[in-house]
Write a protein that holds these residues in place. Structure first.
Motif, short mmCIF file in Angstrom:
data_model
loop_
_atom_site.label_atom_id
_atom_site.label_comp_id
_atom_site.label_asym_id
_atom_site.label_seq_id
_atom_site.Cartn_x
_atom_site.Cartn_y
_atom_site.Cartn_z
N LYS A 59 0.82 -1.22 0.00
CA LYS A 59 0.00 0.00 0.00
C LYS A 59 0.86 1.27 0.00
CE LYS A 59 -1.88 1.38 3.76
NZ LYS A 59 -2.56 1.63 4.99
N GLU A 60 1.89 1.30 0.83
CA GLU A 60 2.74 2.50 0.92
C GLU A 60 3.49 2.78 -0.38
OE1 GLU A 60 1.87 0.73 4.78
OE2 GLU A 60 2.85 -0.12 3.02
N TRP A 65 3.68 6.37 -5.53
CA TRP A 65 3.52 6.60 -6.97
C TRP A 65 2.74 5.44 -7.56
CZ3 TRP A 65 5.62 3.44 -10.84
CH2 TRP A 65 6.61 2.53 -10.43
N ARG A 66 1.92 5.77 -8.54
CA ARG A 66 1.06 4.73 -9.12
C ARG A 66 0.65 5.05 -10.55
NH1 ARG A 66 -1.63 6.48 -4.81
NH2 ARG A 66 -3.19 8.07 -4.98
N MET A 67 0.15 4.02 -11.19
CA MET A 67 -0.46 4.15 -12.51
C MET A 67 -1.96 4.28 -12.25
SD MET A 67 2.00 3.91 -14.61
CE MET A 67 3.70 3.41 -14.60
N PRO A 68 -2.60 5.33 -12.73
CA PRO A 68 -4.01 5.56 -12.39
C PRO A 68 -4.98 4.52 -12.94
CG PRO A 68 -3.24 7.14 -14.02
CD PRO A 68 -2.04 6.37 -13.57
N TYR A 69 -4.57 3.72 -13.87
CA TYR A 69 -5.45 2.72 -14.48
C TYR A 69 -5.19 1.32 -13.93
CZ TYR A 69 -1.15 3.09 -17.02
OH TYR A 69 0.17 3.20 -17.32
N PRO A 74 -2.11 -5.54 -2.85
CA PRO A 74 -0.80 -6.00 -2.39
C PRO A 74 -0.72 -7.53 -2.40
CG PRO A 74 -1.60 -4.25 -0.98
CD PRO A 74 -2.74 -4.63 -1.89
N ILE A 75 0.44 -8.03 -2.75
CA ILE A 75 0.60 -9.49 -2.90
C ILE A 75 0.17 -10.24 -1.65
CG2 ILE A 75 3.04 -9.54 -2.23
CD1 ILE A 75 3.35 -11.68 -4.53
#
Length: 149
Positions: A59-60, A65-69, A74-75
């Protein structure tokens, strides 16, 4: 009660190990090829609505940073959140480099999902999505998603 629980866990692990054994015994060059997907192919499938990108980072990491799509599962939460995956689509697992993505993809494959891992990793995907590539992808992605909603 503890004994029954321990027997149940042992039985479940034995079944999983047997299915993993069967998977490995039937592993071929074609399976090696089929387990991977590159960023360009993934982006086309996302635009078409035929793939679901699953960012399996913690989650952290996702919050940083992330891809919005992409959806974040989390695994370590994947087994209890399978209901969030669309079985009608190709599930593509991703993390920065691909180590956890390979683990998640194998787990999903053994659970009966059509799954691949992003061989470029999220870092490679981010590198590809710069400038014109980013604009073109987002424009197409928004257009397709607007039509399906």
């Amino acid at each position: 009660m503890k004994r029954v629980f321990l027997i149940l866990i042992f039985f479940t692990l034995s079944l999983w190990a047997q299915s993993y054994d069967a998977y490995l015994n039937s592993f071929t060059y074609q399976e090696r090829k089929d387990m991977k997907i590159r960023a360009v192919e993934l982006l086309v499938m996302l635009e078409e609505g035929t793939a679901q990108l699953v960012d399996i980072r913690f989650k952290e990491e996702y919050e940083a940073w992330r891809m919005p799509y992409a959806i974040n599962i989390p695994i370590n939460e994947l087994p209890k959140r399978l209901n969030e995956l669309d079985k009608s689509k190709l599930i593509v697992t991703a993390c920065p480099h691909k180590d956890r993505a390979i683990m998640a993809r194998t787990y999903l494959k053994l659970k009966g999902y059509n799954a691949r891992y992003l061989v470029d990793g999220l870092i490679g995907l981010a590198e590809f999505l710069r400038g014109d590539n980013a604009k073109e992808f987002i424009d197409e992605y928004k257009l397709i998603n607007k039509k399906s909603n």
